[in-house]
Design an enzyme around this catalytic site. Structure first.
Site, mmCIF file in Angstrom:
data_model
loop_
_atom_site.group_PDB
_atom_site.id
_atom_site.type_symbol
_atom_site.label_atom_id
_atom_site.label_comp_id
_atom_site.label_asym_id
_atom_site.label_seq_id
_atom_site.Cartn_x
_atom_site.Cartn_y
_atom_site.Cartn_z
ATOM 1 N N GLU A 152 0.849 -1.196 0.000
ATOM 2 C CA GLU A 152 0.000 0.000 0.000
ATOM 3 C C GLU A 152 0.887 1.250 0.000
ATOM 4 O O GLU A 152 1.891 1.292 0.696
ATOM 5 C CB GLU A 152 -0.870 -0.046 1.270
ATOM 6 C CG GLU A 152 -1.812 1.084 1.426
ATOM 7 C CD GLU A 152 -2.697 1.283 0.212
ATOM 8 O OE1 GLU A 152 -3.464 0.367 -0.119
ATOM 9 O OE2 GLU A 152 -2.597 2.355 -0.417
ATOM 10 N N LEU A 154 -0.641 4.562 0.216
ATOM 11 C CA LEU A 154 -1.412 5.754 0.611
ATOM 12 C C LEU A 154 -0.700 6.524 1.718
ATOM 13 O O LEU A 154 0.070 5.962 2.502
ATOM 14 C CB LEU A 154 -2.837 5.378 1.032
ATOM 15 C CG LEU A 154 -3.076 4.508 2.270
ATOM 16 C CD1 LEU A 154 -2.946 5.282 3.563
ATOM 17 C CD2 LEU A 154 -4.449 3.896 2.189
ATOM 18 N N LYS A 205 7.961 -1.868 -1.523
ATOM 19 C CA LYS A 205 7.407 -1.039 -0.447
ATOM 20 C C LYS A 205 8.525 -0.413 0.405
ATOM 21 O O LYS A 205 8.536 0.787 0.671
ATOM 22 C CB LYS A 205 6.483 -1.903 0.419
ATOM 23 C CG LYS A 205 5.981 -1.246 1.653
ATOM 24 C CD LYS A 205 5.013 -0.121 1.352
ATOM 25 C CE LYS A 205 4.733 0.658 2.605
ATOM 26 N NZ LYS A 205 3.644 1.590 2.471
ATOM 27 N N ASN A 209 9.514 3.705 0.586
ATOM 28 C CA ASN A 209 9.510 4.511 1.820
ATOM 29 C C ASN A 209 10.912 4.970 2.202
ATOM 30 O O ASN A 209 11.101 6.082 2.687
ATOM 31 C CB ASN A 209 8.865 3.724 2.968
ATOM 32 C CG ASN A 209 7.362 3.935 3.005
ATOM 33 O OD1 ASN A 209 6.814 4.643 2.164
ATOM 34 N ND2 ASN A 209 6.690 3.328 3.962
ATOM 35 N N PHE A 250 9.046 15.844 -1.735
ATOM 36 C CA PHE A 250 9.800 15.280 -0.598
ATOM 37 C C PHE A 250 11.198 15.873 -0.457
ATOM 38 O O PHE A 250 12.136 15.222 -0.036
ATOM 39 C CB PHE A 250 9.828 13.743 -0.663
ATOM 40 C CG PHE A 250 8.581 13.168 -0.029
ATOM 41 C CD1 PHE A 250 7.358 13.311 -0.655
ATOM 42 C CD2 PHE A 250 8.618 12.566 1.219
ATOM 43 C CE1 PHE A 250 6.193 12.859 -0.058
ATOM 44 C CE2 PHE A 250 7.456 12.112 1.825
ATOM 45 C CZ PHE A 250 6.249 12.262 1.187
ATOM 46 N N LEU A 251 11.306 17.144 -0.829
ATOM 47 C CA LEU A 251 12.568 17.860 -0.617
ATOM 48 C C LEU A 251 12.343 19.042 0.322
ATOM 49 O O LEU A 251 13.103 20.003 0.298
ATOM 50 C CB LEU A 251 13.128 18.358 -1.958
ATOM 51 C CG LEU A 251 13.859 17.318 -2.812
ATOM 52 C CD1 LEU A 251 14.369 17.950 -4.105
ATOM 53 C CD2 LEU A 251 15.032 16.679 -2.059
ATOM 54 N N CYS A 261 5.271 5.065 9.548
ATOM 55 C CA CYS A 261 5.796 4.295 8.416
ATOM 56 C C CYS A 261 7.269 4.571 8.118
ATOM 57 O O CYS A 261 8.094 3.672 8.238
ATOM 58 C CB CYS A 261 4.961 4.578 7.180
ATOM 59 S SG CYS A 261 3.218 4.280 7.467
ATOM 60 N N ARG A 325 2.218 9.299 16.078
ATOM 61 C CA ARG A 325 3.242 8.267 16.208
ATOM 62 C C ARG A 325 4.574 8.775 15.622
ATOM 63 O O ARG A 325 4.628 9.243 14.508
ATOM 64 C CB ARG A 325 2.800 6.978 15.505
ATOM 65 C CG ARG A 325 1.748 6.226 16.307
ATOM 66 C CD ARG A 325 1.227 5.036 15.568
ATOM 67 N NE ARG A 325 0.363 5.411 14.469
ATOM 68 C CZ ARG A 325 -0.182 4.548 13.604
ATOM 69 N NH1 ARG A 325 0.077 3.255 13.714
ATOM 70 N NH2 ARG A 325 -0.968 4.972 12.639
HETATM 71 C C1 UGA Z 1 4.324 7.327 3.962
HETATM 72 C C2 UGA Z 1 4.479 7.228 2.429
HETATM 73 O O1 UGA Z 1 4.549 8.547 1.878
HETATM 74 C C3 UGA Z 1 3.307 6.477 1.805
HETATM 75 O O2 UGA Z 1 3.495 6.328 0.404
HETATM 76 C C4 UGA Z 1 3.203 5.092 2.464
HETATM 77 O O3 UGA Z 1 2.080 4.360 1.969
HETATM 78 C C5 UGA Z 1 3.037 5.282 3.986
HETATM 79 O O4 UGA Z 1 4.166 6.021 4.500
HETATM 80 C C6 UGA Z 1 2.985 3.894 4.586
HETATM 81 O O5 UGA Z 1 3.981 3.181 4.507
HETATM 82 O O6 UGA Z 1 1.920 3.492 5.060
HETATM 83 P P1 UGA Z 1 2.868 8.882 5.591
HETATM 84 O O7 UGA Z 1 3.613 8.244 6.710
HETATM 85 O O8 UGA Z 1 1.388 9.010 5.685
HETATM 86 O O9 UGA Z 1 3.163 8.116 4.205
HETATM 87 O O10 UGA Z 1 3.424 10.370 5.447
HETATM 88 P P2 UGA Z 1 4.374 11.168 4.444
HETATM 89 O O11 UGA Z 1 3.555 12.087 3.635
HETATM 90 O O12 UGA Z 1 5.279 10.248 3.717
HETATM 91 O O13 UGA Z 1 5.229 12.040 5.468
HETATM 92 C C7 UGA Z 1 6.093 11.419 6.400
HETATM 93 C C8 UGA Z 1 6.874 12.439 7.183
HETATM 94 O O14 UGA Z 1 7.817 13.109 6.359
HETATM 95 C C9 UGA Z 1 6.045 13.554 7.838
HETATM 96 O O15 UGA Z 1 6.497 13.739 9.158
HETATM 97 C C10 UGA Z 1 6.315 14.770 6.994
HETATM 98 O O16 UGA Z 1 6.218 15.967 7.708
HETATM 99 C C11 UGA Z 1 7.761 14.500 6.584
HETATM 100 N N1 UGA Z 1 8.160 15.176 5.324
HETATM 101 C C12 UGA Z 1 7.560 14.878 4.154
HETATM 102 C C13 UGA Z 1 9.181 16.120 5.363
HETATM 103 O O17 UGA Z 1 9.766 16.404 6.424
HETATM 104 N N2 UGA Z 1 9.573 16.708 4.194
HETATM 105 C C14 UGA Z 1 8.991 16.412 2.990
HETATM 106 O O18 UGA Z 1 9.414 16.985 1.961
HETATM 107 C C15 UGA Z 1 7.950 15.484 2.982
#
Ligand code: UGA
Length: 428
Positions: A152, A154, A205, A209, A250-251, A261, A325
Site C-alpha cells: 500500500e 497511501l 514497499k 519509503n 519530498f525535498l 511508516c 506516532r
Molecule cells: C508514507 C508514504 O509517503 C506512503 O506512500 C506510504 O504508503 C506510507 O508512508 C505507509 O507506509 O503506510 P505517511 O507516513 O502518511 O506516508 O506520510 P508522508 O507524507 O510520507 O510524510 C512522512 C513524514 O515526512 C512527515 O512527518 C512529513 O512531515 C515528513 N516530510 C515529508 C518532510 O519532512 N519533508 C517532505 O518533503 C515530505
C-alpha cells in the site's frame, strides 16, 4: 465481489470503504469490541479527511460490515486482505506477530473454493512465503488458497484520494489466478499496474519509503550547509527539484520525518540489510540526519529564545491527521521540558493524543491565539494550513517577545522581519 479486510487502521479502513463504495461487499475484521462498535455506528476512530462520510455512506448500503469473528467473513470472501500493523521491535526489526496470528485465524475458515490471501501490511522480504507455510499447516485438507503481496502506498491526510488515484498498483504473486482476481478488483482504481514476484513486491514497499526518507534527510542535510553559508535552502532545493530526474517532491527540509511508516521502515531495512550482510551506511545516515534535524532546531531555540515560556503550534507528525506516532513534537516537547521550558500547545486535531502522553506536564490552548498569549517564543513543528493564514499582527501583539522558530518554513523571512518578528527558520 465479496472481500475481507483484516485490520481497520489507515490502510485497512480506507481500503475497505473505497472497495465497498465500488459496489463490493466488504467485511472488516477487528479484534477490539469497543472499536468495532464505534465503526458500526459510523465513527472511523481516526481522523482522515473524507473517511467519515465514506464510512457512513457504505454502512447505510450494508455493503460494509464490521465483525470480530472470522468464520462468515472468510468463508464468503474471494479475497482476504491482511492490513494489520507491523511496528518496530527494539532492534528495528518489523514485528510480524500480529500478521502471523491473523494468518492462523484465516487458515481455520478457508473453504474449498479458491481464496486469494493478499498481504497489504508492510512485511520483511520472505514473509509471504512464511504466511503460505503457516496456512498450509493450519487449513483444512480440502481448502484451496493462493497468496499475493499487494503493498500500500497511501499517505495519511490524503488516504482516500491516494487509494482512488495511486501512481501504481503493485501485485506480487506467482499465481495467475490471484493476479487476475486482484486486477479485476482494482479495475475502477487509477494507476499503472505492476505485476512482479512476491519478493519484489515486498521490497518495492521498503525501497519506496526509504527513498522518500532519504530525500527528506538529504533536504535536511543541505539545509545544514545553507545555515552555515548564507544560502537559502528553499531556493537551493527548488532549483534542484526542477531537474526532472530528481523531482521536487519530498525535498522540504524541517524538523524531520515522523509517522508510523517512514521511521519504522528505515529501521526495518537497516535490520534486513545487516542480517544479509549488506552495507547499510546509506540508510543509517538517513536515520541519523533525521535526529540531527530535530536536535539542530532544538539547539537554535535553546540558544536564541529570549525566555522560557514557549508556545507550540502543530503536534501531529504531518498536517491533516491526528496521528502523533513518532511525531517530531514528541521528541521536542520532552527535550524542552528537560531544559526547563514552560509549554503551551495547540493542534487542530491531535491535541487529545498529546494530552494522553504529557498530561499535566504541559498546558493546552483552544486556539492558536490563546497559545501565544504572553509567550516568549512561538515554535512551529507541523505546518497546518491554519497557521499559514493566521493574523500575524495579532500574534505579535499577544506575545510577550516576538520570537518565532519555524520548523517547517511556512513564512517568508522578509515579511516576518517587516512585521517586527525575530524569525528563525530552517536552512536560511
Ligand atoms: C508514507 C508514504 O509517503 C506512503 O506512500 C506510504 O504508503 C506510507 O508512508 C505507509 O507506509 O503506510 P505517511 O507516513 O502518511 O506516508 O506520510 P508522508 O507524507 O510520507 O510524510 C512522512 C513524514 O515526512 C512527515 O512527518 C512529513 O512531515 C515528513 N516530510 C515529508 C518532510 O519532512 N519533508 C517532505 O518533503 C515530505
Amino acid at each position: 465481489m465479496t472481500i475481507t479486510i483484516i485490520g481497520h487502521g489507515y490502510v485497512g479502513l480506507v481500503t475497505a470503504c473505497v472497495f465497498a463504495d465500488f459496489g463490493n461487499k466488504v467485511w472488516v475484521i477487528g479484534h477490539t469490541k469497543e472499536k468495532i462498535d464505534k465503526l458500526k455506528k459510523g465513527n472511523p476512530i481516526i481522523y482522515e479527511p473524507g473517511l467519515k462520510e465514506l464510512l457512513q455512506k457504505n454502512l447505510k448500503t450494508k455493503r460494509l460490515l464490521f465483525t470480530l469473528q472470522y468464520d462468515h467473513a472468510i468463508k464468503e470472501s474471494e479475497i482476504v486482505f491482511i492490513a494489520v500493523g507491523t511496528p518496530s521491535k527494539e532492534n528495528g526489526e518489523a514485528d510480524l506477530s500480529t500478521v502471523y496470528d491473523v494468518v492462523r485465524n484465516i487458515a481455520r475458515f478457508l473453504k474449498k473454493d479458491l481464496t486469494v490471501i493478499a498481504c497489504k501490511s508492510t512485511v520483511t522480504v520472505g514473509t509471504n512465503l512464511k504466511i503460505e507455510t503457516i496456512i498450509k499447516k493450519h487449513k483444512n485438507k480440502e481448502a484451496k488458497f493462493v497468496i499475493a503481496s499487494v503493498p500500500e502506498f497511501l499517505r495519511e491526510g490524503t488516504a482516500v484520494n491516494d487509494t482512488l488515484n495511486p501512481d501504481r498498483v503493485v501485485i506480487g504473486s506467482e499465481s495467475k489466478k490471484a493476479i487476475n482476481l486482484l486486477l479485476k478488483l482494482h479495475q475502477p482504481i487509477n494507476g499503472k499496474r505492476v505485476i512482479v514476484n512476491l519478493a519484489s513486491a515486498e521490497l518495492i514497499k521498503y525501497a519506496s519509503n526509504c527513498l522518500l526518507a532519504t530525500k527528506i534527510s538529504f533536504a535536511n542535510f543541505i539545509s545544514f550547509y545553507c545555515q552555515k553559508t548564507g544560502a537559502n535552502v528553499n531556493h537551493v532545493l527548488e532549483a534542484v527539484g526542477l531537474d526532472k530526474r530528481i523531482g521536487k517532491n519530498f525535498l522540504s527540509p524541517g524538523v524531520g520525518y515522523g509517522g508510523s511508516c517512514l521511521p519504522k521502515d528505515v529501521r526495518a531495512l537497516i535490520n534486513i540489510g545487516d542480517r544479509l550482510k549488506i552495507n547499510t551506511n546509506l540508510i543509517k545516515a538517513v536515520e541519523e540526519i533525521n535526529l540531527e534535524a530535530k536536535n539542530n532546531f532544538l539547539k537554535t531555540i535553546i540558544k536564541y529564545a529570549a525566555g522560557k515560556n514557549l508556545a507550540i503550534w502543530g503536534l501531529s507528525f504531518k498536517p491533516e491527521t491526528d496521528d502523533i506516532r513518532e511525531a517530531p513534537s514528541l521528541h521536542l516537547i520532552q527535550k524542552f521540558l528537560d531544559n526547563g521550558f514552560t509549554i503551551k500547545v495547540y493542534d487542530p486535531v491531535a491535541q487529545n493524543n498529546i494530552k494522553r502522553i504529557f498530561k499535566e506536564m504541559i498546558n493546552y490552548a483552544q486556539t492558536p491565539y490563546q497559545t501565544v498569549k504572553n509567550a516568549d517564543a512561538l515554535v512551529i513543528i507541523c505546518e497546518w494550513n491554519e497557521f499559514k493564514e493566521i493574523d500575524l499582527k495579532k500574534v505579535k501583539k499577544l506575545m510577550s517577545k516576538p520570537y518565532i522558530f519555524d520548523g517547517r518554513n511556512i513564512y517568508q523571512p522578509e515579511e516576518m522581519e517587516k512585521l517586527g518578528f525575530k524569525y528563525f527558520s530552517i536552512g536560511k
